[in-house]
Design an enzyme around this catalytic site. Structure first.
Site, PDB file in Angstrom:
ATOM      1  N   GLU A 167      55.361   2.471  -6.099  1.00 48.66           N
ATOM      2  CA  GLU A 167      55.815   3.086  -7.353  1.00 48.66           C
ATOM      3  C   GLU A 167      54.797   2.808  -8.467  1.00 48.66           C
ATOM      4  O   GLU A 167      54.823   1.739  -9.082  1.00 48.66           O
ATOM      5  CB  GLU A 167      57.160   2.495  -7.778  1.00 48.66           C
TER       6      GLU A 167
ATOM      7  N   HIS B 169      61.345  -4.510  -8.538  1.00 44.86           N
ATOM      8  CA  HIS B 169      61.202  -3.230  -9.248  1.00 44.86           C
ATOM      9  C   HIS B 169      60.414  -3.465 -10.540  1.00 44.86           C
ATOM     10  O   HIS B 169      60.548  -4.516 -11.168  1.00 44.86           O
ATOM     11  CB  HIS B 169      62.585  -2.642  -9.555  1.00 44.86           C
TER      12      HIS B 169
END
Ligand code: PGA
Length: 227
Positions: free
Chosen positions: A150, A86
């Protein structure tokens, strides 16, 4: 379409108990993946009408890794998905460590959700390609993996790319995966909410990784009805 809820380091036990109560009233949904912080996983692990995910995992199998949690331990608590790389973690880890985390997941039957995305709107595509190639170098085509596209500039910012922009990056990701002989579901993440989902759902993606909106449980669960 898959919905992955990343609660990050938010909320407390009382809130998660409230979520569990709400979930009991819901129908079984295997397209929903809930990723609470490590310490709350045991509260979720006994229920089987949704999937459980972790937000991170150790790159090591076991041993002297103070403060870390192994894939084998996550498996004991019914974790079947794990977010890896992430953008909020990438500053602490190298691509080599991320590749080792991906490996730990697949070796323990956990599907890694690998996050990739450019830092700025005008960043070069090379970074995304490099992140994918190193993370999946050792992965065989029979293994289950997921990619979450993302864009870092869209995470938590309230700014969302156009569908055209997302589709271009998804195409790039698919082509890079093809060079590794891999094919996998691709999610979009970054400021997804109940208002923009009706536009975003037309992108060439297989689902969404949700951060901020996950904290509003009714809206999170309601999102699935808008897809
Ligand atoms: P956001 O977070 O939905 O709050 O932008 C997404 C993520 O960090 O995965």
């Amino acid at each position: 379409m898959q919905i992955v809820a990343n609660f990050k380091m938010n909320l407390k036990l009382a809130d998660y108990k409230q979520l569990l109560k709400l979930l009991k009233k819901e129908k079984e949904d295997t397209n929903l993946v809930l990723c609470p912080p490590f310490v709350y996983l045991p509260y979720f692990s006994k229920l089987n009408y949704y999937n459980l995910g972790a937000q991170d995992v150790s790159e090591n199998k076991c041993g002297n890794s103070t403060g870390q949690v192994s894939a084998e331990m996550l498996k004991e608590f019914s974790v079947s998905y794990c977010i890896v790389g992430h953008s909020e973690r990438r500053k602490f880890e190298t691509n080599k460590q991320i590749a080792a985390k991906v490996m730990q997941c697949v070796q323990n039957g956990i599907t890694p959700i690998l996050c990739v995305g450019e830092k700025h709107k005008n960043s070069k595509d090379e970074d995304i390609i490099e992140d994918l190639l190193t993370a999946f170098k050792q992965i065989k085509s029979t293994e289950k993996v997921i990619v979450a596209y993302e864009p870092v500039w869209a995470v938590g910012s309230g700014e969302v790319p156009t569908n055209e922009y997302i589709n271009k990056k998804v195409e790039l990701i698919k082509n890079t995966l093809k060079s590794l002989k891999l094919k996998c579901p691709i999610l979009y993440g970054g400021s997804v909410d109940e208002n923009n989902i009706s536009t975003l759902k037309n992108c060439k993606v297989d689902g969404f990784l949700i951060g901020g909106l996950s904290l509003k449980f009714e809206k999170l669960l309601g999102l699935r009805r808008l897809l």
